[in-house]
Scaffold this motif. Structure first.
Motif, PDB file in Angstrom:
ATOM      1  N   SER A 102       0.838  -1.196   0.000  1.00  0.00           N
ATOM      2  CA  SER A 102       0.000   0.000   0.000  1.00  0.00           C
ATOM      3  C   SER A 102       0.876   1.251   0.000  1.00  0.00           C
ATOM      4  O   SER A 102       2.045   1.213   0.380  1.00  0.00           O
ATOM      5  CB  SER A 102      -0.924   0.007   1.220  1.00  0.00           C
ATOM      6  OG  SER A 102      -0.159   0.036   2.416  1.00  0.00           O
ATOM      7  N   ARG A 106      -3.413   3.666   0.718  1.00  0.00           N
ATOM      8  CA  ARG A 106      -4.233   3.217  -0.406  1.00  0.00           C
ATOM      9  C   ARG A 106      -3.821   1.814  -0.811  1.00  0.00           C
ATOM     10  O   ARG A 106      -2.629   1.514  -0.942  1.00  0.00           O
ATOM     11  CB  ARG A 106      -4.087   4.149  -1.609  1.00  0.00           C
ATOM     12  CG  ARG A 106      -4.279   5.629  -1.313  1.00  0.00           C
ATOM     13  CD  ARG A 106      -5.723   5.954  -1.001  1.00  0.00           C
ATOM     14  NE  ARG A 106      -5.885   7.397  -0.795  1.00  0.00           N
ATOM     15  CZ  ARG A 106      -7.038   7.968  -0.490  1.00  0.00           C
ATOM     16  NH1 ARG A 106      -8.127   7.233  -0.360  1.00  0.00           N
ATOM     17  NH2 ARG A 106      -7.107   9.274  -0.316  1.00  0.00           N
ATOM     18  N   THR A 126      -5.350   1.673  -7.885  1.00  0.00           N
ATOM     19  CA  THR A 126      -5.391   2.128  -6.499  1.00  0.00           C
ATOM     20  C   THR A 126      -6.844   2.024  -6.044  1.00  0.00           C
ATOM     21  O   THR A 126      -7.766   2.356  -6.792  1.00  0.00           O
ATOM     22  CB  THR A 126      -4.893   3.573  -6.360  1.00  0.00           C
ATOM     23  OG1 THR A 126      -5.570   4.416  -7.302  1.00  0.00           O
ATOM     24  CG2 THR A 126      -3.389   3.651  -6.601  1.00  0.00           C
ATOM     25  N   ASP A 128      -9.937   2.293  -2.777  1.00  0.00           N
ATOM     26  CA  ASP A 128     -10.294   2.901  -1.501  1.00  0.00           C
ATOM     27  C   ASP A 128     -10.578   1.817  -0.461  1.00  0.00           C
ATOM     28  O   ASP A 128     -10.399   0.623  -0.717  1.00  0.00           O
ATOM     29  CB  ASP A 128     -11.485   3.862  -1.666  1.00  0.00           C
ATOM     30  CG  ASP A 128     -12.761   3.148  -2.125  1.00  0.00           C
ATOM     31  OD1 ASP A 128     -12.864   1.905  -1.968  1.00  0.00           O
ATOM     32  OD2 ASP A 128     -13.669   3.832  -2.618  1.00  0.00           O
ATOM     33  N   LYS A 129     -11.025   2.232   0.725  1.00  0.00           N
ATOM     34  CA  LYS A 129     -11.230   1.282   1.816  1.00  0.00           C
ATOM     35  C   LYS A 129     -12.360   0.303   1.531  1.00  0.00           C
ATOM     36  O   LYS A 129     -12.446  -0.753   2.167  1.00  0.00           O
ATOM     37  CB  LYS A 129     -11.500   2.043   3.111  1.00  0.00           C
ATOM     38  CG  LYS A 129     -10.287   2.821   3.618  1.00  0.00           C
ATOM     39  CD  LYS A 129     -10.596   3.523   4.921  1.00  0.00           C
ATOM     40  CE  LYS A 129      -9.365   4.274   5.426  1.00  0.00           C
ATOM     41  NZ  LYS A 129      -9.634   4.987   6.705  1.00  0.00           N
ATOM     42  N   ILE A 134      -9.878   3.912  -7.354  1.00  0.00           N
ATOM     43  CA  ILE A 134      -9.638   5.352  -7.342  1.00  0.00           C
ATOM     44  C   ILE A 134      -9.074   5.776  -8.693  1.00  0.00           C
ATOM     45  O   ILE A 134      -9.553   6.718  -9.316  1.00  0.00           O
ATOM     46  CB  ILE A 134      -8.646   5.725  -6.220  1.00  0.00           C
ATOM     47  CG1 ILE A 134      -9.215   5.336  -4.854  1.00  0.00           C
ATOM     48  CG2 ILE A 134      -8.322   7.224  -6.266  1.00  0.00           C
ATOM     49  CD1 ILE A 134      -8.213   5.509  -3.711  1.00  0.00           C
ATOM     50  N   ASP A 193      -3.744  11.236  -2.950  1.00  0.00           N
ATOM     51  CA  ASP A 193      -5.148  10.938  -3.230  1.00  0.00           C
ATOM     52  C   ASP A 193      -5.321   9.625  -3.978  1.00  0.00           C
ATOM     53  O   ASP A 193      -6.445   9.240  -4.304  1.00  0.00           O
ATOM     54  CB  ASP A 193      -5.778  12.076  -4.038  1.00  0.00           C
ATOM     55  CG  ASP A 193      -5.834  13.382  -3.266  1.00  0.00           C
ATOM     56  OD1 ASP A 193      -5.945  13.316  -2.019  1.00  0.00           O
ATOM     57  OD2 ASP A 193      -5.755  14.454  -3.888  1.00  0.00           O
ATOM     58  N   GLY A 194      -4.207   8.948  -4.272  1.00  0.00           N
ATOM     59  CA  GLY A 194      -4.296   7.670  -4.968  1.00  0.00           C
ATOM     60  C   GLY A 194      -4.364   7.793  -6.479  1.00  0.00           C
ATOM     61  O   GLY A 194      -4.706   6.825  -7.158  1.00  0.00           O
TER      62      GLY A 194
END
Length: 204
Positions: A102, A106, A126, A128-129, A134, A193-194
């Motif tokens: 990661s 990310r 990439t 998100d949770k 992304i 921000d990924g």
């Protein structure tokens, strides 16, 4: 915990309860959190997609290009059809994936799309949770091309450093050429921000 107690107090419409009542509420929440943690450690999930993401093999960096022989990279895991939509594909796509380290909190996934029985395309995602994409970057693709002056094979090579400096080189090899010709070189990094951001390549 104090914030939790304050929220509980506000949510009760200003009704008064003794300390024992709030202790029971807190204990219930703690027990629920413990159950969720035990389920995660035991491999028990309410969401099978989340469980699948946790089964992915982790490949360390750096990674060097392997051409079309993607099995040289490492152990890809078949993507269940129900998880195809997490990568923006229909449920009939033939996908394999592995997890990469990661960055900026990310999740990074290396995805292999088998375009036919022998032709792969590789993408970096990439996530998100909630395991939703992304951003995405194609790092390997090959295709037969016909040009005005020649025809042959166009393909990419790629290199990913331990600091997620991603270099993608685009080549063309004409049908009579001995060596391929480098046509384009691009370098990317991953923002906080990924997002994949292209960076200038210093000329040596």
């Amino acid at each position: 915990m104090l914030l939790l107690l304050a929220l509980l107090t506000l949510s009760c419409g200003n009704k008064k309860h003794d300390a024992a009542y709030y202790e029971q509420m807190v204990d219930s929440i703690r027990r629920a959190e413990q159950v969720l943690e035990i389920q995660k450690q035991s491999g028990i999930y309410d969401n099978p997609i989340e469980a699948w993401f946790d089964t992915l093999h982790l490949h360390t960096l750096p990674i060097q290009t392997a051409g079309a022989d993607v099995e040289q990279i490492g152990n890809f895991v078949s993507v269940p059809l129900s998880a195809n939509e997490n990568f923006g594909y229909d449920d009939n796509a033939n996908l394999k994936a592995m997890s990469l380290p990661s960055i900026h909190h990310r999740q990074v996934i290396l995805l292999c799309e088998m375009q036919d029985s022998i032709t792969p395309a590789l993408y970096l995602y990439t996530m998100d949770k909630k395991h939703q994409p992304i951003d995405m970057l194609c790092i390997y693709h090959q295709e037969d091309v016909n040009r005005d002056t020649d025809y042959g094979l166009a393909y990419d090579e790629y290199f990913i450093t331990s600091r997620y400096e991603i270099t993608v080189l685009h080549y063309f090899k004409g049908h009579e050429a001995v060596k391929p010709q480098l046509e384009e070189a691009r370098r990317y990094t991953i923002s906080k921000d990924g997002m994949f951001e292209e960076q200038p390549i210093e000329q040596e």
